[in-house]
Design a protein around this motif. Structure first.
Motif, PDB file in Angstrom:
ATOM      1  N   HIS A   1     -50.498 -11.502 -13.436  1.00 39.97           N
ATOM      2  CA  HIS A   1     -49.291 -11.211 -12.674  1.00 39.97           C
ATOM      3  C   HIS A   1     -48.100 -10.986 -13.598  1.00 39.97           C
ATOM      4  N   GLN A   2     -47.921 -11.856 -14.576  1.00 38.87           N
ATOM      5  CA  GLN A   2     -46.804 -11.691 -15.513  1.00 38.87           C
ATOM      6  C   GLN A   2     -46.953 -10.405 -16.318  1.00 38.87           C
ATOM      7  N   ALA A   3     -48.148 -10.164 -16.830  1.00 38.07           N
ATOM      8  CA  ALA A   3     -48.390  -8.968 -17.643  1.00 38.07           C
ATOM      9  C   ALA A   3     -48.149  -7.707 -16.838  1.00 38.07           C
ATOM     10  N   LEU A   4     -48.757  -7.612 -15.671  1.00 38.47           N
ATOM     11  CA  LEU A   4     -48.666  -6.384 -14.889  1.00 38.47           C
ATOM     12  C   LEU A   4     -47.253  -6.125 -14.388  1.00 38.47           C
ATOM     13  N   GLU A   5     -46.522  -7.179 -14.108  1.00 33.89           N
ATOM     14  CA  GLU A   5     -45.138  -6.991 -13.684  1.00 33.89           C
ATOM     15  C   GLU A   5     -44.324  -6.339 -14.808  1.00 33.89           C
ATOM     16  N   VAL A   6     -44.429  -6.886 -16.020  1.00 32.12           N
ATOM     17  CA  VAL A   6     -43.682  -6.332 -17.158  1.00 32.12           C
ATOM     18  C   VAL A   6     -44.199  -4.941 -17.522  1.00 32.12           C
ATOM     19  N   LEU A   7     -45.502  -4.767 -17.558  1.00 33.04           N
ATOM     20  CA  LEU A   7     -46.067  -3.472 -17.945  1.00 33.04           C
ATOM     21  C   LEU A   7     -45.697  -2.388 -16.939  1.00 33.04           C
ATOM     22  N   ASN A   8     -45.731  -2.709 -15.653  1.00 30.87           N
ATOM     23  CA  ASN A   8     -45.348  -1.729 -14.638  1.00 30.87           C
ATOM     24  C   ASN A   8     -43.873  -1.363 -14.717  1.00 30.87           C
ATOM     25  N   GLU A   9     -43.036  -2.291 -15.138  1.00 30.91           N
ATOM     26  CA  GLU A   9     -41.603  -2.006 -15.289  1.00 30.91           C
ATOM     27  C   GLU A   9     -41.327  -1.097 -16.487  1.00 30.91           C
ATOM     28  N   ASN A  10     -42.262  -1.023 -17.439  1.00 27.94           N
ATOM     29  CA  ASN A  10     -42.018  -0.325 -18.701  1.00 27.94           C
ATOM     30  C   ASN A  10     -42.997   0.791 -19.039  1.00 27.94           C
ATOM     31  N   PHE A  11     -44.007   1.033 -18.208  1.00 23.98           N
ATOM     32  CA  PHE A  11     -45.079   1.931 -18.616  1.00 23.98           C
ATOM     33  C   PHE A  11     -44.638   3.372 -18.845  1.00 23.98           C
TER      34      PHE A  11
END
Length: 172
Positions: A133-143
């Protein structure tokens, strides 16, 4: 278009500009993936890491990736999961900062194809659902700033847990 690719296997066989390596604060050989990276990187990697300043939890450092299938290593010190006790929220915030720091450093250096392991979910014992959840939240904000972001899990079971989190929280 950039995508976040969730897969499983041996991350050391994948190609990209940089591999994210879970690190010790002094950038010395750790356990798990860190140990494998240091074995492949050899003396050159150890020597370059010795010259780096101490890296606090949530920060990131960049080194060359000697003898690996990427050009650079993005080292980040992940927090230890403490079973969701009173320090659990702090550890979750620190894990999030690991992803943010790595992406910031990668962008600063012009790196476009980044390989991530499941930070914190290995020897530091974060449950995969929380780590995902933490990873995907940050990655989706920056991909959008990258050509490709790959998260390579160590097993089909871990991949299944990450895909469940992705479907539940990040699929439109």
């Amino acid at each position: 278009m950039t995508q976040i690719d969730l897969t499983w296997g041996n991350i050391l066989t994948l190609r990209g500009d940089a591999l994210v390596c879970p690190a010790h604060k002094h950038l010395i050989r750790g356990r798990g993936l860190s140990a494998q990276v240091y074995t492949r990187g050899g003396e050159e990697l150890a020597a370059q890491c010795q010259k780096q300043p101490e890296c606090a939890v949530g920060e990131a450092r960049l080194t060359k990736a000697y003898h690996l299938s990427v050009d650079y290593l993005l080292h980040t010190v992940t927090p230890q999961w403490s079973s969701g006790d009173q320090w659990g929220a702090q550890a979750i915030g620190q894990l999030r900062r690991c992803y943010e720091s790595v992406l910031h450093l990668a962008q600063e250096r012009g790196l476009k194809r980044i390989l991530f392991p499941a930070l914190g979910a290995g020897t530091n014992r974060f449950p995969h659902t929380i780590a995902a959840h933490q990873a995907l939240e940050v990655l989706n904000e920056n991909f959008e700033q990258f050509e490709q972001i790959t998260v390579c899990l160590h097993s089909p079971t871990a991949l299944g847990e990450w895909k469940k989190v992705e479907r539940r929280f990040f699929t439109v």
